[in-house]
Scaffold this motif. Structure first.
Motif, PDB file in Angstrom:
ATOM      1  N   LYS A 177      -0.914   7.503   8.825  1.00 46.93           N
ATOM      2  CA  LYS A 177      -1.275   8.843   9.302  1.00 46.93           C
ATOM      3  C   LYS A 177      -0.202   9.433  10.207  1.00 46.93           C
ATOM      4  O   LYS A 177      -0.117  10.644  10.360  1.00 46.93           O
ATOM      5  CB  LYS A 177      -2.621   8.793  10.028  1.00 46.93           C
ATOM      6  N   SER A 178       0.597   8.583  10.834  1.00 47.29           N
ATOM      7  CA  SER A 178       1.592   9.092  11.773  1.00 47.29           C
ATOM      8  C   SER A 178       2.933   9.398  11.114  1.00 47.29           C
ATOM      9  O   SER A 178       3.834   9.909  11.774  1.00 47.29           O
ATOM     10  CB  SER A 178       1.783   8.090  12.915  1.00 47.29           C
ATOM     11  N   LEU A 179       3.069   9.125   9.838  1.00 50.98           N
ATOM     12  CA  LEU A 179       4.340   9.432   9.171  1.00 50.98           C
ATOM     13  C   LEU A 179       4.492  10.943   9.013  1.00 50.98           C
ATOM     14  O   LEU A 179       3.517  11.640   8.764  1.00 50.98           O
ATOM     15  CB  LEU A 179       4.393   8.761   7.797  1.00 50.98           C
ATOM     16  N   PRO A 180       5.726  11.452   9.175  1.00 58.40           N
ATOM     17  CA  PRO A 180       5.910  12.904   9.073  1.00 58.40           C
ATOM     18  C   PRO A 180       5.552  13.417   7.673  1.00 58.40           C
ATOM     19  O   PRO A 180       5.794  12.740   6.675  1.00 58.40           O
ATOM     20  CB  PRO A 180       7.403  13.096   9.346  1.00 58.40           C
ATOM     21  N   LEU A 181       4.987  14.612   7.610  1.00 52.73           N
ATOM     22  CA  LEU A 181       4.575  15.179   6.324  1.00 52.73           C
ATOM     23  C   LEU A 181       5.765  15.506   5.429  1.00 52.73           C
ATOM     24  O   LEU A 181       5.678  15.451   4.214  1.00 52.73           O
ATOM     25  CB  LEU A 181       3.748  16.446   6.545  1.00 52.73           C
ATOM     26  N   ASN A 182       6.879  15.858   6.053  1.00 56.57           N
ATOM     27  CA  ASN A 182       8.047  16.263   5.260  1.00 56.57           C
ATOM     28  C   ASN A 182       9.088  15.160   5.133  1.00 56.57           C
ATOM     29  O   ASN A 182      10.276  15.418   5.020  1.00 56.57           O
ATOM     30  CB  ASN A 182       8.680  17.500   5.884  1.00 56.57           C
ATOM     31  N   LYS A 183       8.636  13.919   5.179  1.00 55.68           N
ATOM     32  CA  LYS A 183       9.590  12.816   5.097  1.00 55.68           C
ATOM     33  C   LYS A 183      10.311  12.804   3.750  1.00 55.68           C
ATOM     34  O   LYS A 183       9.757  13.212   2.736  1.00 55.68           O
ATOM     35  CB  LYS A 183       8.892  11.483   5.338  1.00 55.68           C
ATOM     36  N   GLN A 184      11.535  12.314   3.795  1.00 51.02           N
ATOM     37  CA  GLN A 184      12.363  12.339   2.583  1.00 51.02           C
ATOM     38  C   GLN A 184      12.388  10.997   1.880  1.00 51.02           C
ATOM     39  O   GLN A 184      13.346  10.647   1.202  1.00 51.02           O
ATOM     40  CB  GLN A 184      13.780  12.768   2.942  1.00 51.02           C
ATOM     41  N   TYR A 185      11.345  10.231   2.092  1.00 56.97           N
ATOM     42  CA  TYR A 185      11.260   8.930   1.434  1.00 56.97           C
ATOM     43  C   TYR A 185       9.807   8.649   1.073  1.00 56.97           C
ATOM     44  O   TYR A 185       8.895   9.274   1.596  1.00 56.97           O
ATOM     45  CB  TYR A 185      11.794   7.832   2.348  1.00 56.97           C
ATOM     46  N   ILE A 186       9.641   7.720   0.176  1.00 56.58           N
ATOM     47  CA  ILE A 186       8.319   7.236  -0.175  1.00 56.58           C
ATOM     48  C   ILE A 186       8.001   6.098   0.776  1.00 56.58           C
ATOM     49  O   ILE A 186       8.843   5.230   1.011  1.00 56.58           O
ATOM     50  CB  ILE A 186       8.322   6.741  -1.628  1.00 56.58           C
TER      51      ILE A 186
ATOM     52  N   GLY B  92       0.842  -1.189   0.000  1.00 57.56           N
ATOM     53  CA  GLY B  92       0.000   0.000   0.000  1.00 57.56           C
ATOM     54  C   GLY B  92       0.876   1.236   0.000  1.00 57.56           C
ATOM     55  O   GLY B  92       1.849   1.303   0.746  1.00 57.56           O
ATOM     56  N   VAL B  93       0.559   2.184  -0.857  1.00 60.57           N
ATOM     57  CA  VAL B  93       1.343   3.418  -0.911  1.00 60.57           C
ATOM     58  C   VAL B  93       0.410   4.610  -0.715  1.00 60.57           C
ATOM     59  O   VAL B  93      -0.377   4.943  -1.609  1.00 60.57           O
ATOM     60  CB  VAL B  93       2.100   3.556  -2.240  1.00 60.57           C
ATOM     61  N   PRO B  94       0.457   5.229   0.477  1.00 59.44           N
ATOM     62  CA  PRO B  94      -0.427   6.363   0.723  1.00 59.44           C
ATOM     63  C   PRO B  94       0.122   7.639   0.089  1.00 59.44           C
ATOM     64  O   PRO B  94       1.328   7.865   0.083  1.00 59.44           O
ATOM     65  CB  PRO B  94      -0.421   6.473   2.248  1.00 59.44           C
ATOM     66  N   GLY B  95      -0.764   8.460  -0.444  1.00 59.90           N
ATOM     67  CA  GLY B  95      -0.334   9.729  -1.020  1.00 59.90           C
ATOM     68  C   GLY B  95      -1.207  10.116  -2.196  1.00 59.90           C
ATOM     69  O   GLY B  95      -1.998   9.317  -2.697  1.00 59.90           O
ATOM     70  N   SER B  96      -1.062  11.359  -2.641  1.00 61.69           N
ATOM     71  CA  SER B  96      -1.885  11.859  -3.729  1.00 61.69           C
ATOM     72  C   SER B  96      -1.265  11.562  -5.081  1.00 61.69           C
ATOM     73  O   SER B  96      -0.082  11.830  -5.315  1.00 61.69           O
ATOM     74  CB  SER B  96      -2.063  13.378  -3.590  1.00 61.69           C
ATOM     75  N   PHE B  97      -2.080  11.032  -6.011  1.00 57.91           N
ATOM     76  CA  PHE B  97      -1.573  10.724  -7.349  1.00 57.91           C
ATOM     77  C   PHE B  97      -1.332  11.993  -8.162  1.00 57.91           C
ATOM     78  O   PHE B  97      -0.813  11.930  -9.270  1.00 57.91           O
ATOM     79  CB  PHE B  97      -2.522   9.777  -8.098  1.00 57.91           C
ATOM     80  N   HIS B  98      -1.689  13.144  -7.631  1.00 56.75           N
ATOM     81  CA  HIS B  98      -1.410  14.385  -8.346  1.00 56.75           C
ATOM     82  C   HIS B  98       0.080  14.729  -8.295  1.00 56.75           C
ATOM     83  O   HIS B  98       0.561  15.542  -9.073  1.00 56.75           O
ATOM     84  CB  HIS B  98      -2.251  15.531  -7.789  1.00 56.75           C
ATOM     85  N   GLY B  99       0.795  14.104  -7.345  1.00 54.27           N
ATOM     86  CA  GLY B  99       2.238  14.311  -7.282  1.00 54.27           C
ATOM     87  C   GLY B  99       2.976  12.996  -7.450  1.00 54.27           C
ATOM     88  O   GLY B  99       2.383  11.974  -7.754  1.00 54.27           O
ATOM     89  N   ARG B 100       4.294  13.033  -7.248  1.00 55.69           N
ATOM     90  CA  ARG B 100       5.109  11.835  -7.358  1.00 55.69           C
ATOM     91  C   ARG B 100       4.776  10.854  -6.248  1.00 55.69           C
ATOM     92  O   ARG B 100       4.598  11.229  -5.093  1.00 55.69           O
ATOM     93  CB  ARG B 100       6.590  12.209  -7.278  1.00 55.69           C
ATOM     94  N   LEU B 101       4.712   9.580  -6.601  1.00 52.66           N
ATOM     95  CA  LEU B 101       4.386   8.534  -5.640  1.00 52.66           C
ATOM     96  C   LEU B 101       5.472   7.468  -5.526  1.00 52.66           C
ATOM     97  O   LEU B 101       5.577   6.791  -4.508  1.00 52.66           O
ATOM     98  CB  LEU B 101       3.088   7.824  -6.053  1.00 52.66           C
ATOM     99  N   PHE B 102       6.255   7.290  -6.586  1.00 51.11           N
ATOM    100  CA  PHE B 102       7.221   6.190  -6.635  1.00 51.11           C
ATOM    101  C   PHE B 102       8.580   6.702  -7.096  1.00 51.11           C
ATOM    102  O   PHE B 102       8.670   7.750  -7.734  1.00 51.11           O
ATOM    103  CB  PHE B 102       6.722   5.103  -7.597  1.00 51.11           C
ATOM    104  N   PRO B 103       9.651   5.955  -6.809  1.00 48.68           N
ATOM    105  CA  PRO B 103      10.969   6.366  -7.286  1.00 48.68           C
ATOM    106  C   PRO B 103      11.015   6.374  -8.817  1.00 48.68           C
ATOM    107  O   PRO B 103      10.208   5.730  -9.485  1.00 48.68           O
ATOM    108  CB  PRO B 103      11.898   5.275  -6.732  1.00 48.68           C
ATOM    109  N   LYS B 104      11.985   7.089  -9.320  1.00 48.74           N
ATOM    110  CA  LYS B 104      12.179   7.191 -10.770  1.00 48.74           C
ATOM    111  C   LYS B 104      12.363   5.823 -11.423  1.00 48.74           C
ATOM    112  O   LYS B 104      13.102   4.983 -10.924  1.00 48.74           O
ATOM    113  CB  LYS B 104      13.429   8.030 -11.058  1.00 48.74           C
ATOM    114  N   GLU B 105      11.722   5.645 -12.552  1.00 44.02           N
ATOM    115  CA  GLU B 105      11.880   4.425 -13.362  1.00 44.02           C
ATOM    116  C   GLU B 105      11.782   3.150 -12.540  1.00 44.02           C
ATOM    117  O   GLU B 105      12.574   2.229 -12.698  1.00 44.02           O
ATOM    118  CB  GLU B 105      13.232   4.461 -14.087  1.00 44.02           C
ATOM    119  N   SER B 106      10.817   3.113 -11.651  1.00 48.18           N
ATOM    120  CA  SER B 106      10.691   1.936 -10.782  1.00 48.18           C
ATOM    121  C   SER B 106       9.498   1.059 -11.140  1.00 48.18           C
ATOM    122  O   SER B 106       9.349  -0.029 -10.595  1.00 48.18           O
ATOM    123  CB  SER B 106      10.598   2.380  -9.320  1.00 48.18           C
TER     124      SER B 106
END
Lengths: 349, 349
Positions: free
Chosen positions: B103-112, A115-129
């Motif tokens: 929900k508890s992950l930091p908003l400014n995290k530097q990883y996916i 499961g990958v939480p986040g908005s699809f309007h921005g980047r969700l996955f590493p480059k070319e992954s």
């Protein structure tokens, strides 16, 4: 010194979780049928365009159907011993009910689920992954409501309505502009995430080119929902100002508009766009209570956030009654909403 | 014809979800402190052993700390422009509360961030898809209770107890055998998932070599918990047969035992094993209510599944009382539980 790339979470509009009567899981027959209708087309696209030589040891895709089609490619080329392991990333907003999703996955699935939480309007996955991305009934959601439509001083102020249907042209244009921006950023983000040769398959709800939104179910019924909110404001349940301040962050495109938006991108070859033949839609749309539940499963989250939870039952009860009274909704032929299948292939650009 | 590889979910024992007083999230200071203690050691391991040349465009790891250490490697070698994008996979049982996690992950995290549901006793990720794996306070959980200890006809039948502490040697051996099998399959699965040169970092609760479990907090207190269940059975809350039929699927190893198990694997070079200096453990362990909450957050899920939810409050109230009455638990020095840090590097084998 270093690149502080962050993956922040934008605004969130989640479908209803769990498995109850107003859950999205129990009210998505329409979406399931469209997926069924697209099955053969996606299989053909994979057979035509999917280059198994580009695959590394791990392969990401989103559907068992896609996995089977890809496996068939290996088998038909006599290299079935090279069939890779599959990992499927399920993306949705942070507020989505991932717990229910994970529990509902089949025990004997032939892929690894993540499961990958986040908005699809921005980047969700590493480059070319990724090797295959599938977006299903998601791109009708805007990243945000266009600011102008909530601005009392703007000609695009959308007073007394919650959607752009039947609104003045400035409102319609503001929505259209936001949709165009969102498609651009979506396509750009997915282009970065896909390997060259990777496929992007989209299901997008739309209306035929010849129609305006006010002639369609989705437009009319969202207007109807807005009118229920106004009725309630008049009897003291909420206020008109509160309705004025609310607009649904959604947009229903046409084949022509979407075609133009996709064609101007440089990272994908446009393989195919077509209208899915979605057989059962009349069946699922004609019952007022089901129609109400369908809408509730999709929009309650965003409505609740603005109007509060305590008026939701009242709102959807009123809505069911209005739908039942409207002859328009009892005429199956009136439903002109369609689903577009778009297939794109990542190029070298 | 094709390899029908499936990823089934074995038995599941999840920590308590949410953020309430008996949640795992609110009762894991001990684990956090151990992580803090290991920070420098992991950083050093990365500096010594992590070969940035093996990295592809995507990099998987589990901690921001690890990410920073890896970034530092790039910076110190003057190739900071090549710092990859990071994806962190959080694994836990299907029944884990992933919603709260996300929900508890930091908003400014530097990883996916991605959630991967499933048991770590089996395969979780595609072959050679990860660069760093970190397992924290997990390997004390067995994949299952050894069958013999629940078999009335076996000399290993663990009557009247819920753990192997103070049990006959057959029970202790059955648990030890299960632990050895589980470590083997864990190490084998992770070896397949890591790229050559990838690191595996483990935090494992343990006891010193010189001690038996009955001399330790964890052993004694699980015995105490079992005695509460027996007390309750005697007054009609549950039954002795039900207590006989229940055993905790957990094992607390020693440095020596773990060392031998790890050494016999062929896929990893054994870089380091040491006892973490976990400063605050006395503090968190000496208050009876906190001790009770700590145990409840970890074991309620598995207890509830067998005994039902309705006796949990009573059980942990009784437990708090017993802890308070026991002078043993008021003596900080009596806590001899340790945390082992194990660092392994995937070899070419």
């Amino acid at each position: 010194m270093e690149d502080k790339k962050t993956y922040a979470s934008p605004e969130s509009f989640a479908m209803n979780g769990g498995k109850g009567p107003s859950s999205y899981a129990q009210n998505s027959i329409y979406q399931r049928e469209a997926a069924e209708a697209a099955k053969e087309k996606i299989n053909k696209a994979i057979a035509d365009h999917f280059d198994i030589k580009t695959l590394s040891a791990s392969l990401n895709s989103v559907l068992q159907n896609i996995i089977e089609a890809i496996k068939l490619q290996y088998i038909s080329k006599g290299v079935h011993t090279e069939i890779p392991e599959f990992i499927v990333f399920f993306n949705d907003h942070v507020s989505n009910d991932f717990n229910t999703l994970f529990k509902s996955l089949p025990l004997n699935k032939q892929y690894i689920a993540a499961g990958v939480p986040g908005s699809f309007h921005g980047r969700l996955f590493p480059k070319e992954s990724l090797h295959f991305i599938h977006s299903s009934f998601a791109l009708q959601w805007l990243s945000k409501v266009p600011i102008e439509v909530m601005d009392e001083g703007s000609p695009a102020w959308n007073k007394g309505r919650i959607f752009y249907t039947n609104a003045q042209k400035e409102v319609v244009e503001a929505y259209a502009t936001q949709f165009a921006k969102d498609i651009d950023s979506f396509v750009f983000a997915r282009a970065q995430e896909l390997v060259v040769g990777g496929l992007l398959a989209l299901f997008i709800p739309a209306i035929p080119d010849v129609m305006s939104n006010s002639d369609t179910f989705i437009g009319t019924e969202l207007d109807l929902l807005g009118s229920c909110l106004m009725d309630m404001a008049k009897v003291g349940l909420g206020s008109e100002a509160k309705v004025d301040a609310f607009n649904l962050p959604a947009y229903v495109t046409t084949t022509k508009v979407l075609n133009a938006l996709i064609e101007r991108n440089q990272h994908f070859n446009f393989e195919r766009m077509e209208i899915l033949n979605n057989k059962s839609k009349y069946l699922t749309l004609c019952n007022p209570s089901m129609r109400s539940l369908f809408l509730r499963s999709a929009f309650e989250g965003v409505l609740e956030k603005h109007f509060g939870n305590d008026i939701m039952d009242e709102l959807f009860n009123r809505y069911t009654e209005k739908v039942a009274e409207s002859s328009f909704f009892l005429n199956a032929e009136a439903n002109k909403s369609i689903v577009l299948l778009v297939l794109l292939k990542r190029n070298n650009y």
